[in-house]
Scaffold this active site. Sequence first.
Site, PDB file in Angstrom:
ATOM      1  N   GLU A  94       0.841  -1.191   0.000  1.00 15.45           N
ATOM      2  CA  GLU A  94       0.000   0.000   0.000  1.00 15.45           C
ATOM      3  C   GLU A  94       0.884   1.252   0.000  1.00 15.45           C
ATOM      4  O   GLU A  94       1.862   1.324   0.753  1.00 15.45           O
ATOM      5  CB  GLU A  94      -0.864  -0.034   1.258  1.00 15.45           C
ATOM      6  CG  GLU A  94      -1.587   1.229   1.610  1.00 15.45           C
ATOM      7  CD  GLU A  94      -2.201   1.179   2.998  1.00 15.45           C
ATOM      8  OE1 GLU A  94      -3.029   2.062   3.303  1.00 15.45           O
ATOM      9  OE2 GLU A  94      -1.857   0.266   3.787  1.00 15.45           O
ATOM     10  N   ILE A  96       1.483   4.895   1.123  1.00 18.87           N
ATOM     11  CA  ILE A  96       1.009   5.822   2.147  1.00 18.87           C
ATOM     12  C   ILE A  96       1.794   7.115   2.000  1.00 18.87           C
ATOM     13  O   ILE A  96       3.029   7.114   2.060  1.00 18.87           O
ATOM     14  CB  ILE A  96       1.194   5.244   3.563  1.00 18.87           C
ATOM     15  CG1 ILE A  96       0.418   3.928   3.698  1.00 18.87           C
ATOM     16  CG2 ILE A  96       0.734   6.247   4.619  1.00 18.87           C
ATOM     17  CD1 ILE A  96       0.651   3.204   5.015  1.00 18.87           C
ATOM     18  N   ASP A 197      13.366  -2.828  14.464  1.00 17.23           N
ATOM     19  CA  ASP A 197      14.293  -1.944  13.741  1.00 17.23           C
ATOM     20  C   ASP A 197      13.717  -0.529  13.746  1.00 17.23           C
ATOM     21  O   ASP A 197      13.639   0.142  12.721  1.00 17.23           O
ATOM     22  CB  ASP A 197      14.475  -2.450  12.309  1.00 17.23           C
ATOM     23  CG  ASP A 197      15.662  -1.798  11.588  1.00 17.23           C
ATOM     24  OD1 ASP A 197      16.374  -0.985  12.224  1.00 17.23           O
ATOM     25  OD2 ASP A 197      15.859  -2.093  10.390  1.00 17.23           O
TER      26      ASP A 197
END
Length: 288
Positions: A94, A96, A197
Amino acid sequence: MIPDAIRQQLRQKLGAQIDNIHSVSGGSINRAAKLTLSDGTSCFLKWNTSADPDMFVKEKRGLKLLAGADTKLRIPSTLAVGKTTDDTGYLAMEYISEGRSIDHSAEDFGRQLAALHKHQAKKYGLNHNNYIGKLPQSNQQHKEWIDFFINERMEPQLRMASDAHKLGSETIAHFKAMYKQLPDIFPEEPASLLHGDLWGGNYFYDNQGRATIFDPAVYYGHREIELAFTHLFGGFSRCFYRAYKEAYPLQSGLKHRKDIYNLYPLLVHTNLFGGSYARQVQTIVSRF
């Protein structure tokens, strides 16, 4: 720019043609692009010709784990993952758009990360290995955090750095001395679900000011290692840390432990890039 084999696979998996390609940053190890598709949607694509293509499969699993925690953190959904015949791995997600923080964005982020860390397991580790950057990350499960920290975090990276002559025998001896002191240093905490991370380059706020996290290296670990990591490259806002502590109070003394936790990402960076990161590692462990 995008290999033809990836284009062909994406047409099949996404059910749409690629109308436009716009190069974007893929971080330090991947190439990336924003794709505009014939159905009017956009997606983010990253690919790598030099890393294990399984890296993106494991990333998809990590994103799914984070999304499953249902913490109100925004996690990009995955659209397609695969590899070509020449072992070029890719991941389509997706798209964003990056926005900016608004009132309470940082506080919400802190509370949402605390909610993530309240998802816990009986053992430290994960039921599968994955990657941090493009390096393998061993997640063999342990009942004790110190055993996991030494055997699955320190030792694999330390062996890699030693074999590449990036760290010498004196530094390794300091690590062995440090290991003996860890029972008196690390407080007990349950195994929390971690992004793994989490630094300033792996999150942003979307157009609604909602924290969006990506590029995970997921496992269940001591939540202090995650918070220490957030401090490594400049730190997050004071509002973030205050809200986190209000939602999930910390034991005292993290500021004295965070350098030890951050040996892990510093060893990873030593193996990826060398240079000043190795010197930071040497400075920290020379205390022991």
